[in-house]
Design an enzyme around this catalytic site. Structure first.
Site, PDB file in Angstrom:
ATOM      1  N   THR A 153       1.466  -7.855  -9.977  1.00  0.00           N
ATOM      2  CA  THR A 153       0.783  -8.178 -11.236  1.00  0.00           C
ATOM      3  C   THR A 153       0.911  -7.016 -12.224  1.00  0.00           C
ATOM      4  O   THR A 153       1.283  -7.206 -13.386  1.00  0.00           O
ATOM      5  CB  THR A 153      -0.708  -8.493 -10.958  1.00  0.00           C
ATOM      6  OG1 THR A 153      -0.766  -9.558 -10.003  1.00  0.00           O
ATOM      7  CG2 THR A 153      -1.449  -8.881 -12.216  1.00  0.00           C
ATOM      8  N   SER A 163      -5.911  -2.183  -5.196  1.00  0.00           N
ATOM      9  CA  SER A 163      -6.198  -3.436  -5.916  1.00  0.00           C
ATOM     10  C   SER A 163      -6.888  -3.094  -7.232  1.00  0.00           C
ATOM     11  O   SER A 163      -7.136  -1.935  -7.523  1.00  0.00           O
ATOM     12  CB  SER A 163      -7.104  -4.344  -5.097  1.00  0.00           C
ATOM     13  OG  SER A 163      -6.504  -4.648  -3.875  1.00  0.00           O
ATOM     14  N   GLN A 188      -5.609 -11.854  -4.262  1.00  0.00           N
ATOM     15  CA  GLN A 188      -4.628 -12.602  -5.060  1.00  0.00           C
ATOM     16  C   GLN A 188      -5.252 -13.727  -5.910  1.00  0.00           C
ATOM     17  O   GLN A 188      -4.921 -13.856  -7.097  1.00  0.00           O
ATOM     18  CB  GLN A 188      -3.523 -13.151  -4.150  1.00  0.00           C
ATOM     19  CG  GLN A 188      -2.745 -12.049  -3.437  1.00  0.00           C
ATOM     20  CD  GLN A 188      -2.024 -12.531  -2.194  1.00  0.00           C
ATOM     21  OE1 GLN A 188      -1.879 -13.733  -1.974  1.00  0.00           O
ATOM     22  NE2 GLN A 188      -1.568 -11.609  -1.366  1.00  0.00           N
ATOM     23  N   GLU A 241       3.115  -4.601 -12.189  1.00  0.00           N
ATOM     24  CA  GLU A 241       4.528  -4.411 -12.548  1.00  0.00           C
ATOM     25  C   GLU A 241       4.943  -5.408 -13.635  1.00  0.00           C
ATOM     26  O   GLU A 241       5.689  -5.072 -14.553  1.00  0.00           O
ATOM     27  CB  GLU A 241       5.414  -4.547 -11.299  1.00  0.00           C
ATOM     28  CG  GLU A 241       5.274  -3.349 -10.357  1.00  0.00           C
ATOM     29  CD  GLU A 241       5.727  -3.635  -8.922  1.00  0.00           C
ATOM     30  OE1 GLU A 241       6.416  -4.641  -8.678  1.00  0.00           O
ATOM     31  OE2 GLU A 241       5.372  -2.831  -8.027  1.00  0.00           O
ATOM     32  N   HIS A 293       2.987 -14.370  -6.149  1.00  0.00           N
ATOM     33  CA  HIS A 293       1.821 -14.657  -5.313  1.00  0.00           C
ATOM     34  C   HIS A 293       0.603 -13.877  -5.808  1.00  0.00           C
ATOM     35  O   HIS A 293      -0.447 -13.904  -5.181  1.00  0.00           O
ATOM     36  CB  HIS A 293       2.123 -14.298  -3.857  1.00  0.00           C
ATOM     37  CG  HIS A 293       2.209 -12.812  -3.617  1.00  0.00           C
ATOM     38  ND1 HIS A 293       2.956 -11.960  -4.395  1.00  0.00           N
ATOM     39  CD2 HIS A 293       1.615 -12.016  -2.693  1.00  0.00           C
ATOM     40  CE1 HIS A 293       2.826 -10.713  -3.957  1.00  0.00           C
ATOM     41  NE2 HIS A 293       2.020 -10.719  -2.931  1.00  0.00           N
ATOM     42  N   SER A 294       0.765 -13.164  -6.919  1.00  0.00           N
ATOM     43  CA  SER A 294      -0.331 -12.414  -7.545  1.00  0.00           C
ATOM     44  C   SER A 294      -0.853 -11.255  -6.700  1.00  0.00           C
ATOM     45  O   SER A 294      -2.041 -10.934  -6.756  1.00  0.00           O
ATOM     46  CB  SER A 294      -1.492 -13.345  -7.950  1.00  0.00           C
ATOM     47  OG  SER A 294      -1.049 -14.285  -8.884  1.00  0.00           O
ATOM     48  N   GLY A 295       0.017 -10.641  -5.914  1.00  0.00           N
ATOM     49  CA  GLY A 295      -0.343  -9.352  -5.319  1.00  0.00           C
ATOM     50  C   GLY A 295      -0.582  -8.365  -6.452  1.00  0.00           C
ATOM     51  O   GLY A 295       0.010  -8.504  -7.535  1.00  0.00           O
ATOM     52  N   TRP A 296      -1.423  -7.364  -6.234  1.00  0.00           N
ATOM     53  CA  TRP A 296      -1.807  -6.509  -7.360  1.00  0.00           C
ATOM     54  C   TRP A 296      -0.638  -5.665  -7.875  1.00  0.00           C
ATOM     55  O   TRP A 296      -0.470  -5.485  -9.076  1.00  0.00           O
ATOM     56  CB  TRP A 296      -3.002  -5.631  -7.005  1.00  0.00           C
ATOM     57  CG  TRP A 296      -3.472  -4.837  -8.190  1.00  0.00           C
ATOM     58  CD1 TRP A 296      -3.491  -3.479  -8.333  1.00  0.00           C
ATOM     59  CD2 TRP A 296      -3.984  -5.359  -9.440  1.00  0.00           C
ATOM     60  NE1 TRP A 296      -3.964  -3.118  -9.572  1.00  0.00           N
ATOM     61  CE2 TRP A 296      -4.273  -4.260 -10.273  1.00  0.00           C
ATOM     62  CE3 TRP A 296      -4.199  -6.652  -9.940  1.00  0.00           C
ATOM     63  CZ2 TRP A 296      -4.778  -4.397 -11.571  1.00  0.00           C
ATOM     64  CZ3 TRP A 296      -4.705  -6.786 -11.234  1.00  0.00           C
ATOM     65  CH2 TRP A 296      -4.988  -5.677 -12.028  1.00  0.00           C
ATOM     66  N   ASP A 327      -5.621   5.740   1.692  1.00  0.00           N
ATOM     67  CA  ASP A 327      -5.856   4.377   1.248  1.00  0.00           C
ATOM     68  C   ASP A 327      -7.336   4.044   1.454  1.00  0.00           C
ATOM     69  O   ASP A 327      -7.961   4.483   2.433  1.00  0.00           O
ATOM     70  CB  ASP A 327      -5.001   3.406   2.074  1.00  0.00           C
ATOM     71  CG  ASP A 327      -4.990   2.018   1.473  1.00  0.00           C
ATOM     72  OD1 ASP A 327      -3.991   1.684   0.811  1.00  0.00           O
ATOM     73  OD2 ASP A 327      -5.980   1.262   1.647  1.00  0.00           O
ATOM     74  N   HIS A 329       0.832  -1.208   0.000  1.00  0.00           N
ATOM     75  CA  HIS A 329       0.000   0.000   0.000  1.00  0.00           C
ATOM     76  C   HIS A 329       0.865   1.256   0.000  1.00  0.00           C
ATOM     77  O   HIS A 329       0.509   2.264  -0.602  1.00  0.00           O
ATOM     78  CB  HIS A 329      -0.911  -0.002   1.235  1.00  0.00           C
ATOM     79  CG  HIS A 329      -1.905  -1.125   1.227  1.00  0.00           C
ATOM     80  ND1 HIS A 329      -3.238  -0.945   0.942  1.00  0.00           N
ATOM     81  CD2 HIS A 329      -1.748  -2.456   1.439  1.00  0.00           C
ATOM     82  CE1 HIS A 329      -3.861  -2.104   0.982  1.00  0.00           C
ATOM     83  NE2 HIS A 329      -2.981  -3.049   1.298  1.00  0.00           N
TER      84      HIS A 329
HETATM   85  N1  UDP Z   1       8.878  -5.787  -3.893  1.00  0.00           N
HETATM   86  C1  UDP Z   1      10.164  -5.312  -3.937  1.00  0.00           C
HETATM   87  N2  UDP Z   1      11.176  -6.213  -3.788  1.00  0.00           N
HETATM   88  C2  UDP Z   1      10.982  -7.532  -3.610  1.00  0.00           C
HETATM   89  C3  UDP Z   1       9.649  -8.015  -3.568  1.00  0.00           C
HETATM   90  C4  UDP Z   1       8.619  -7.115  -3.714  1.00  0.00           C
HETATM   91  O1  UDP Z   1      10.408  -4.112  -4.103  1.00  0.00           O
HETATM   92  O2  UDP Z   1      11.962  -8.264  -3.478  1.00  0.00           O
HETATM   93  C5  UDP Z   1       7.758  -4.821  -4.059  1.00  0.00           C
HETATM   94  C6  UDP Z   1       7.017  -5.073  -5.352  1.00  0.00           C
HETATM   95  O3  UDP Z   1       7.692  -4.396  -6.412  1.00  0.00           O
HETATM   96  C7  UDP Z   1       5.641  -4.535  -5.035  1.00  0.00           C
HETATM   97  C8  UDP Z   1       5.494  -4.759  -3.528  1.00  0.00           C
HETATM   98  O4  UDP Z   1       6.802  -5.010  -3.027  1.00  0.00           O
HETATM   99  O5  UDP Z   1       5.578  -3.148  -5.346  1.00  0.00           O
HETATM  100  C9  UDP Z   1       4.607  -5.939  -3.183  1.00  0.00           C
HETATM  101  O6  UDP Z   1       3.277  -5.594  -3.385  1.00  0.00           O
HETATM  102  P1  UDP Z   1       2.198  -6.667  -3.852  1.00  0.00           P
HETATM  103  O7  UDP Z   1       0.889  -5.959  -3.976  1.00  0.00           O
HETATM  104  O8  UDP Z   1       2.654  -7.367  -5.071  1.00  0.00           O
HETATM  105  O9  UDP Z   1       2.191  -7.737  -2.687  1.00  0.00           O
HETATM  106  P2  UDP Z   1       2.034  -7.644  -1.079  1.00  0.00           P
HETATM  107  O10 UDP Z   1       3.388  -7.434  -0.542  1.00  0.00           O
HETATM  108  O11 UDP Z   1       1.094  -6.497  -0.771  1.00  0.00           O
HETATM  109  O12 UDP Z   1       1.465  -8.980  -0.707  1.00  0.00           O
END
Ligand code: UDP
Length: 475
Positions: A382, A148, A401, A384, A376-379, A125, A27
């Site tokens: 996804t 999301s 996810q 990026e 893990h399909s975090g938004w 947020d 976030h």
């Molecule tokens: N990220 C990063 N380095 C890593 C892994 C993740 O900078 O080694 C960043 C990624 O680019 C993204 C965020 O952490 O911006 C993860 O957000 P996402 O919504 O994918 O997953 P969450 O962490 O919320 O489950």
């Protein structure tokens, strides 16, 4: 990508925007990308933040920071909150319940400050739902950043309807998806699970169950329903997405939400390097630079997810058997019960792979050696990946996810959904399939090109930024 530089423009000048992210990596990143964008358009930026997961303020000398809500070291309500794992989310429940007075007090100070530019609006947020009534009481417009997808919002908004259809009765309420690796290990056998959800034809009933919504637990259900309600009541909604990706959903949401919507793919504007809560390791780049084009699998499961050791070992064996090169982000604590890499066998990863604690993800995804992203399909991850045209292998855990994974694999067809748990053969097959599937790679490239086109003057994402700046300037 633009530099963080105030443009010589009258737009937004001498106006201030107060921004209040939820204090979790997924976030914080989009909120700071948005803050950088607004700053580059001439707005002054004040960030409200908790002390918990404090950002590196030295990376943002051009922003003003106010730390609120958990300042009092003697207040046991904050002092005893868990710092790691699922428990860390308890702050969202607590501050939504009892944060209003503190927020109002701080906003009153900002609104009456003589030596600062006047405040245009508050951007929070979406999950800080308590902020809407505070902003209303001060006649301050509140915009929402929803981190999301639009389709996730529509599905969350339909939870009462999906509940009436009995879907949540099919789920096992004892599931603890964050801790046991994958929520769907606890999805019971039922023939309805494979059925399509009539209201959302891309989805299967089992996808809805995997959201992890629990009827008896008012915590998360409460947050979701209030998030939806107060987003609809806001003065505008900003999404980390783009119109060409979610056109139909945008049309539905525009019928539902009276305020304007702005779709901006943040990763196309700024990286998340400066808002990273963990230090990014860059030591693997010389190795990555030597790898052939599209030959390396990048693996990261975001900032929160955890797996059991036995599932982690299936990942290790699946990777070894795939015979593909890989770069793997294993966060400390990712394997439950381990501090970092204790379960890893001798000799692993060897020359074929590199393991780091945290990486500059966007830069990695943009590297020409990367051929697939096991995610893990975090938004954020996804979007990026879509921004860089990298096909995905999806292993979702909970929340949005499983929905993201379904859209990636079945709607946009730019990835495969690893649906059947942690089995090394399935992992190996999924990796090989994605690495070899030239049609999927081409679809990923085509989606990226659509996104790139939307960023050019006259394109939908470009226009979204312009209209957001005009809108905020109009307050
Ligand atoms: N990220 C990063 N380095 C890593 C892994 C993740 O900078 O080694 C960043 C990624 O680019 C993204 C965020 O952490 O911006 C993860 O957000 P996402 O919504 O994918 O997953 P969450 O962490 O919320 O489950």
């Amino acid at each position: 990508m633009s530099n963080i530089k105030k443009m010589e423009t009258t737009v937004g000048r001498h106006r201030r925007v107060i921004m209040f992210p939820l204090p979790y990596q997924g976030h914080v990143n989009p909120m700071f990308q948005l803050a950088n964008l607004l700053y580059s358009k001439g707005f002054s930026i004040t960030i409200f933040h908790t002390n918990f997961n404090k950002p590196k303020t030295s990376n943002y000398p051009h922003f003003t920071f106010r730390f609120i809500l958990d300042n009092d070291p003697h207040d046991e309500r904050y002092a005893n909150l868990p710092l790691q794992g699922m428990g860390a989310f308890s702050r969202i429940f607590l501050f939504n319940k009892c944060g209003a007075d503190q927020l109002r007090h701080q906003l009153e100070l900002e609104l009456s400050a003589k030596d600062e530019p006047p405040v245009s609006c508050l951007i929070t947020d979406a999950s800080w739902h308590f902020t809407q009534s505070v902003a209303d009481s001060l006649n301050l417009p509140r915009l929402v950043l929803r981190t999301s997808s639009l389709f996730c919002f529509l599905i969350y908004a339909s939870i009462p309807l999906l509940d009436d259809l009995g879907y949540f009765n099919l789920s096992d309420n004892t599931a603890t998806p964050l801790l046991d690796g994958l929520g769907y290990n606890n999805v019971p056998d039922d023939e309805r699970l494979e059925e399509q959800v009539a209201e959302f034809p891309v989805l299967k009933v089992k996808d809805v169950i995997k959201i992890g919504f629990k009827k008896d637990n008012d915590g998360m259900g409460d947050i979701i329903s209030n998030m939806v309600k107060q987003t609809k009541a806001s003065s505008g909604v900003i999404w980390n997405s783009f119109k060409e990706l979610e056109q139909l959903q945008l049309e539905t949401i525009r019928r539902d939400i009276p305020a304007p919507c702005f779709l901006i793919p943040f990763a196309k504007h700024f990286t998340t390097a400066s808002s990273s809560l963990l230090d990014q390791d860059r030591s693997f780049f010389p190795w990555l630079d030597q790898q052939p084009r599209n030959s390396v699998v990048y693996i990261s499961f975001g900032s929160v997810a955890q797996v059991e050791e036995k599932h982690f070992m299936e990942m290790v064996h699946g990777l070894v058997d795939s015979k593909q090169s890989f770069l793997w982000v294993v966060r400390p604590g990712f394997v439950s019960g381990s501090t970092w890499l204790e379960p890893v066998p001798d000799g692993f990863p060897g020359e074929r792979g590199r393991i780091v604690k945290w990486a500059p993800q966007q830069e990695v995804l943009g590297h020409e050696a990367i051929g697939a992203f096991w995610t893990h399909s975090g938004w954020n991850s996804t979007v990026e990946s879509v921004c860089e045209g990298v096909p995905m292998i999806c292993s979702p855990f909970w929340g949005d996810q499983p929905l993201d994974a379904r859209y990636v694999s079945d709607a946009w067809k730019v990835g495969v959904y690893l649906e059947n748990g942690w089995k090394r053969e399935e992992i190996t097959n999924a990796i090989r399939r994605v690495m070899a599937d030239e049609e999927m790679r081409e679809r990923s490239r085509a989606l990226k090109q659509k996104l790139d086109a939307s960023m050019i003057e006259g394109g939908s994402s470009y226009e979204s930024v312009e209209s957001l700046v005009d809108y905020i300037s109009s307050f």
